[in-house]
Scaffold this active site. Structure first.
Site, PDB file in Angstrom:
ATOM      1  N   ARG A 138     -13.672  -7.850  -1.883  1.00 50.85           N
ATOM      2  CA  ARG A 138     -12.924  -7.710  -0.625  1.00 50.85           C
ATOM      3  C   ARG A 138     -12.416  -6.272  -0.464  1.00 50.85           C
ATOM      4  O   ARG A 138     -11.854  -5.684  -1.385  1.00 50.85           O
ATOM      5  CB  ARG A 138     -11.751  -8.693  -0.616  1.00 50.85           C
ATOM      6  CG  ARG A 138     -10.885  -8.621   0.637  1.00 50.85           C
ATOM      7  CD  ARG A 138      -9.672  -7.746   0.470  1.00 50.85           C
ATOM      8  NE  ARG A 138      -8.771  -7.807   1.621  1.00 50.85           N
ATOM      9  CZ  ARG A 138      -7.756  -6.977   1.795  1.00 50.85           C
ATOM     10  NH1 ARG A 138      -7.497  -6.045   0.921  1.00 50.85           N
ATOM     11  NH2 ARG A 138      -6.990  -7.085   2.854  1.00 50.85           N
ATOM     12  N   GLY A 178      -0.067  -3.527   5.225  1.00 50.62           N
ATOM     13  CA  GLY A 178       0.052  -4.883   5.753  1.00 50.62           C
ATOM     14  C   GLY A 178      -1.218  -5.661   5.531  1.00 50.62           C
ATOM     15  O   GLY A 178      -2.039  -5.306   4.678  1.00 50.62           O
ATOM     16  N   THR A 213       0.885  -1.151   0.000  1.00 49.19           N
ATOM     17  CA  THR A 213       0.000   0.000   0.000  1.00 49.19           C
ATOM     18  C   THR A 213       0.917   1.192   0.000  1.00 49.19           C
ATOM     19  O   THR A 213       2.057   1.071   0.417  1.00 49.19           O
ATOM     20  CB  THR A 213      -0.860  -0.003   1.293  1.00 49.19           C
ATOM     21  OG1 THR A 213      -1.851  -1.017   1.190  1.00 49.19           O
ATOM     22  CG2 THR A 213      -1.562   1.321   1.547  1.00 49.19           C
ATOM     23  N   ASP A 223      -8.146  -2.574   4.989  1.00 46.48           N
ATOM     24  CA  ASP A 223      -8.158  -1.492   5.983  1.00 46.48           C
ATOM     25  C   ASP A 223      -7.948  -0.103   5.370  1.00 46.48           C
ATOM     26  O   ASP A 223      -8.339   0.900   5.966  1.00 46.48           O
ATOM     27  CB  ASP A 223      -7.036  -1.732   7.003  1.00 46.48           C
ATOM     28  CG  ASP A 223      -5.662  -1.771   6.334  1.00 46.48           C
ATOM     29  OD1 ASP A 223      -5.536  -2.415   5.264  1.00 46.48           O
ATOM     30  OD2 ASP A 223      -4.716  -1.169   6.862  1.00 46.48           O
TER      31      ASP A 223
END
Ligand code: ASP
Length: 304
Positions: free
Chosen positions: A195, A219, A167, A198
């Protein structure tokens, strides 16, 4: 009252080892991290708002095919690309995010437009695309986002279970003393239909509050979601008497205990930066006003 600024960036933390990245690839990646810091600095040096600085820094990383955001995003289970992004302003807790977008060149810009021009915080899929288009954002065909390396990873993932993630993100304390944060991602290779991780979820992969700090995570998103990681760090600083560094270490420990891995960057109201990860490396950069830029990708955390 003018303060000196702090800008930190990351570009993912999965699989960053010296065995995988030779010296040439290392220099190439570091040069894009420097470009990202320079884009953020240009805004801040001109007296601009931190929100524009984090967006400018993230856009450079989205445009770069080496990182998992915008161009170069990982493939979904279906061989498509679905991107998520978010921004947050610590001065007024304004936030904007998009999830599951497929054709917007710079998802972070779409997130910033959700913050600035819509009454909502999170738009998804076709609705987010329509909103971005109505604001005049640039679109790209699917081929623009897809790179040969991500296709190889996708084909490998079809044969054996394994995760590739990454990311990009930025956090900033600007000259006016305001905190801002941004995250942008293609998610996790081979992710299932619909999906969302975060990164576009305020309080999980991103958070900014002038009462505490600004945070951007990378992560295994499911763990950062379950831990409400970014907001937890802010709460520990605001209410728990933790230093930024201690709060970051504690939350990454929580993630590890839950069975996840990742990293994050954070900046507080005094301009202190905490940059840490549980993996072997993380693409990262740090710019303090009046100081030389620092960039690094291999571990341990704290090394430049
Ligand atoms: N956190 C992102 C996600 O789960 C992936 C990453 O940061 O590498 O979508």
């Amino acid at each position: 009252m003018a303060t000196t600024y702090t800008l930190a960036i990351h570009a993912g933390c999965e699989g960053i080892t010296r065995e995988y990245y030779g010296p040439e690839a290392e220099q190439e990646h570091l040069s894009f991290l420097r470009k990202s810091l320079a884009a953020g600095r240009a805004v801040l040096d001109g007296g601009g708002h931190g929100l524009d600085a984090v967006c400018a820094a993230v856009e450079v990383l989205e445009d770069c095919p080496l990182f998992n955001a915008g161009r170069g995003s990982v493939f979904t289970h279906d061989g498509t690309i679905e991107m998520d992004a978010s921004v947050m302003s610590g001065a007024d807790l304004a936030a904007g995010a998009v999830a599951g977008v497929t054709g917007i060149r710079n998802p972070v810009r779409a997130a910033a437009l959700v913050l600035k021009k819509s009454p909502h915080v999170l738009l998804i899929g076709a609705g987010a695309e329509r909103f971005a288009e109505s604001c005049g954002l640039e679109r790209e065909d699917p081929g623009y986002f897809q790179t040969a390396r991500r296709r190889e990873e996708y084909l490998a993932a079809q044969k054996q279970a394994g995760e590739q993630f990454g990311t990009v993100g930025a956090v900033c304390l600007d000259g006016a003393g305001n905190l801002s944060a941004a995250s942008s991602t293609g998610g996790i290779t081979f992710k299932e239909y619909g999906r969302v991780g975060d990164s576009p979820v305020i309080g999980a992969g991103v958070y900014a509050d002038n009462a505490s700090c600004a945070v951007s995570c990378t992560g295994e998103g499911e763990f950062f979601l379950r831990r409400a990681a970014a907001k937890r760090i802010a709460a520990m600083v605001e209410f728990g008497g933790f230093s930024l560094e201690a709060a970051v270490a504690a939350v990454l420990d929580n993630i590890r205990t839950l069975g996840g891995k990742g990293g994050l960057i954070a900046v507080d109201t005094a301009g202190r930066a905490a940059i840490s990860f549980t993996t072997r490396g993380m693409f990262r950069g740090l710019a303090w006003q009046g100081e030389t830029d620092r960039v690094a990708m291999f571990g341990p955390p704290g090394s430049w």
